[in-house]
Design an enzyme around this catalytic site. Structure first.
Site, PDB file in Angstrom:
ATOM      1  N   CYS A 103      40.413 135.592-142.699  1.00  0.00           N
ATOM      2  CA  CYS A 103      39.648 134.652-141.870  1.00  0.00           C
ATOM      3  C   CYS A 103      38.559 133.969-142.708  1.00  0.00           C
ATOM      4  O   CYS A 103      37.752 134.639-143.356  1.00  0.00           O
ATOM      5  CB  CYS A 103      39.023 135.374-140.674  1.00  0.00           C
ATOM      6  SG  CYS A 103      38.099 134.234-139.631  1.00  0.00           S
ATOM      7  N   ASP A 205      51.577 126.127-142.996  1.00  0.00           N
ATOM      8  CA  ASP A 205      52.179 124.781-142.969  1.00  0.00           C
ATOM      9  C   ASP A 205      53.676 124.742-142.665  1.00  0.00           C
ATOM     10  O   ASP A 205      54.334 123.772-143.049  1.00  0.00           O
ATOM     11  CB  ASP A 205      51.939 124.053-144.305  1.00  0.00           C
ATOM     12  CG  ASP A 205      50.468 123.846-144.585  1.00  0.00           C
ATOM     13  OD1 ASP A 205      49.655 124.073-143.672  1.00  0.00           O
ATOM     14  OD2 ASP A 205      50.137 123.457-145.719  1.00  0.00           O
TER      15      ASP A 205
HETATM   16  C1  FMN Z   1      43.080 128.233-133.981  1.00  0.00           C
HETATM   17  C2  FMN Z   1      43.379 129.214-135.091  1.00  0.00           C
HETATM   18  C3  FMN Z   1      42.961 130.517-134.961  1.00  0.00           C
HETATM   19  C4  FMN Z   1      43.243 131.454-135.965  1.00  0.00           C
HETATM   20  N1  FMN Z   1      42.868 132.746-135.800  1.00  0.00           N
HETATM   21  C5  FMN Z   1      43.245 133.680-136.710  1.00  0.00           C
HETATM   22  C6  FMN Z   1      43.008 135.056-136.488  1.00  0.00           C
HETATM   23  O1  FMN Z   1      42.471 135.471-135.451  1.00  0.00           O
HETATM   24  N2  FMN Z   1      43.417 135.933-137.460  1.00  0.00           N
HETATM   25  C7  FMN Z   1      44.040 135.513-138.618  1.00  0.00           C
HETATM   26  O2  FMN Z   1      44.392 136.330-139.463  1.00  0.00           O
HETATM   27  N3  FMN Z   1      44.289 134.213-138.827  1.00  0.00           N
HETATM   28  C8  FMN Z   1      43.925 133.292-137.904  1.00  0.00           C
HETATM   29  N4  FMN Z   1      44.252 131.999-138.097  1.00  0.00           N
HETATM   30  C9  FMN Z   1      45.059 131.621-139.274  1.00  0.00           C
HETATM   31  C10 FMN Z   1      46.550 131.643-138.922  1.00  0.00           C
HETATM   32  O3  FMN Z   1      46.975 132.938-138.589  1.00  0.00           O
HETATM   33  C11 FMN Z   1      47.387 131.121-140.084  1.00  0.00           C
HETATM   34  O4  FMN Z   1      47.186 131.953-141.194  1.00  0.00           O
HETATM   35  C12 FMN Z   1      47.012 129.685-140.470  1.00  0.00           C
HETATM   36  O5  FMN Z   1      46.852 128.862-139.334  1.00  0.00           O
HETATM   37  C13 FMN Z   1      48.085 129.059-141.397  1.00  0.00           C
HETATM   38  O6  FMN Z   1      49.332 129.065-140.757  1.00  0.00           O
HETATM   39  P1  FMN Z   1      49.927 127.751-140.021  1.00  0.00           P
HETATM   40  O7  FMN Z   1      49.875 126.620-140.995  1.00  0.00           O
HETATM   41  O8  FMN Z   1      51.339 128.155-139.642  1.00  0.00           O
HETATM   42  O9  FMN Z   1      49.049 127.471-138.836  1.00  0.00           O
HETATM   43  C14 FMN Z   1      43.951 131.045-137.124  1.00  0.00           C
HETATM   44  C15 FMN Z   1      44.360 129.718-137.245  1.00  0.00           C
HETATM   45  C16 FMN Z   1      44.086 128.803-136.251  1.00  0.00           C
HETATM   46  C17 FMN Z   1      44.560 127.393-136.406  1.00  0.00           C
END
Ligand code: FMN
Length: 329
Positions: A103, A205
């Site tokens: 995070c 992504d």
């Molecule tokens: C709105 C939001 C909330 C997120 N909350 C968490 C979380 O609680 N724990 C975590 O490990 N990652 C969190 N992430 C990161 C996502 O798990 C992920 O690693 C990141 O969005 C990249 O993946 P994506 O491109 O498929 O969205 C969050 C991302 C977004 C956009």
């Protein structure tokens, strides 16, 4: 096709990412309805979780029999807090405990939690040891590639984690300092994969079925994790699973079917949170499901102005009828 995490076999190599404010029980339920992919809870701050029965607990008020298998994600900087929160969640029925070391949020990293732990591998190790000692369920770890582009130590942290008994690593292919800017570095994740024997999951992504395939090829990972790509399309994970299994594209549901999924999702949310809170929390989901549909902007305002479930469903039906007519014209 499946992945073994500790002594538990998950059937599909496609996971729903933990996302605060998004992957609550209702969203997890609607994703589960589309396919057998493993889902992660929103991050739970361990100290707040232990201190109070307030928001994080209410939001995380789940039924572990129905909400199974579930990786419960914990964040924190204190090894004892993390262990205790892990134990409580194991006792409540968590299938896996996932430790958050990814995070990037300021309020999290200023307390040396989340991705800040990638700057303090000693503390990271203590937290891992403490959680692993506290529970019998498999412990997994989610991280970024490192703190910044000059310090991409994900392979080192993954190796420490594996030696301490962590059973799976997920890597979001960005550094903490990149936040969500730039692009996820899928080839870098191959370095983590090369460093350990436990399963590695690539994240970041993945917006199309082809992205998932390319990401797996470049990262050499054992599976993928989908975050924002699931917004408004909880069926996306299962489309990826089907494609990886068969090489064939499973079309997205028809507009009418999508409407029914949205209505079911809304029903879960309003039942869980009550109309007032539920309708507010549902706004972003409604916007994601209906994004780009003809005349949807105006129709959404009408949906947001409703004050009962039946009125809300009438307006959702209207939005989809108008969109379908306009698309056919
Ligand atoms: C709105 C939001 C909330 C997120 N909350 C968490 C979380 O609680 N724990 C975590 O490990 N990652 C969190 N992430 C990161 C996502 O798990 C992920 O690693 C990141 O969005 C990249 O993946 P994506 O491109 O498929 O969205 C969050 C991302 C977004 C956009």
């Amino acid at each position: 096709m499946g992945i073994r995490i500790g002594d538990i076999e998950v059937v599909a190599p496609v996971f729903l990412a933990p996302m605060s404010g998004v992957t609550d029980l209702s969203f997890r339920k609607i994703v589960r309805k589309q396919g057998p992919e493993l889902v992660f809870s929103e991050m739970i701050a361990s100290r707040e979780f232990l201190k109070t029965e307030s928001l994080s607990v209410r939001k995380f008020n789940t039924n572990f029999v129905e909400d199974y298998p579930l990786a419960v994600q914990l964040a924190g900087w204190d090894p004892e807090d993390m262990a205790l929160a892990a134990k409580i969640n194991e006792d409540r029925g968590a299938t896996f405990i996932d430790i958050n070391m990814g995070c990037p949020a300021k309020k999290v990293v200023k307390r040396y939690a989340g991705s800040a732990l990638m700057q303090d591998l000693n503390l990271a190790k203590k937290i891992i040891q403490s959680v692993i000692k506290a529970v019998n369920v498999p412990v997994t770890l989610k991280m970024r590639t490192g703190w910044n582009l000059d310090h991409r130590n994900a392979p080192e942290l993954a190796l420490i984690a594996e030696r301490e008994g962590v059973q799976m690593i997920t890597v979001h292919g960005r550094t903490r300092c990149q936040l969500y800017k730039g692009v996820a570095d899928w080839p870098f994740i191959a370095q983590v994969k090369g460093a350990v024997k436990i399963p590695v999951i690539a994240n970041g992504d993945i917006r199309t079925i082809y992205d998932a395939k390319e990401c797996l090829e470049l990262s050499k990972a054992d599976g993928v994790m989908i975050g924002r790509g699931s917004y408004g399309r909880p069926w996306f994970l299962n489309q990826i699973t089907k494609f990886l299994e068969t090489g064939k594209i499973q079309e997205a549901p028809s507009l009418d079917e999508q409407k029914l999924v949205l209505i079911e999702h809304l029903d879960y949310m309003l039942t869980h949170y009550g109309f007032q809170d539920g309708a507010k929390l549902a706004r972003k989901h409604i916007a994601w499901y209906t994004k780009g549909l003809p005349s949807s902007g105006e129709a959404r305002q009408k949906i947001f102005a409703t004050n009962s479930l039946s009125a809300l469903i009438t307006e959702v039906n209207d939005l989809y009828s108008i969109a379908t007519e306009k698309m056919a014209a």
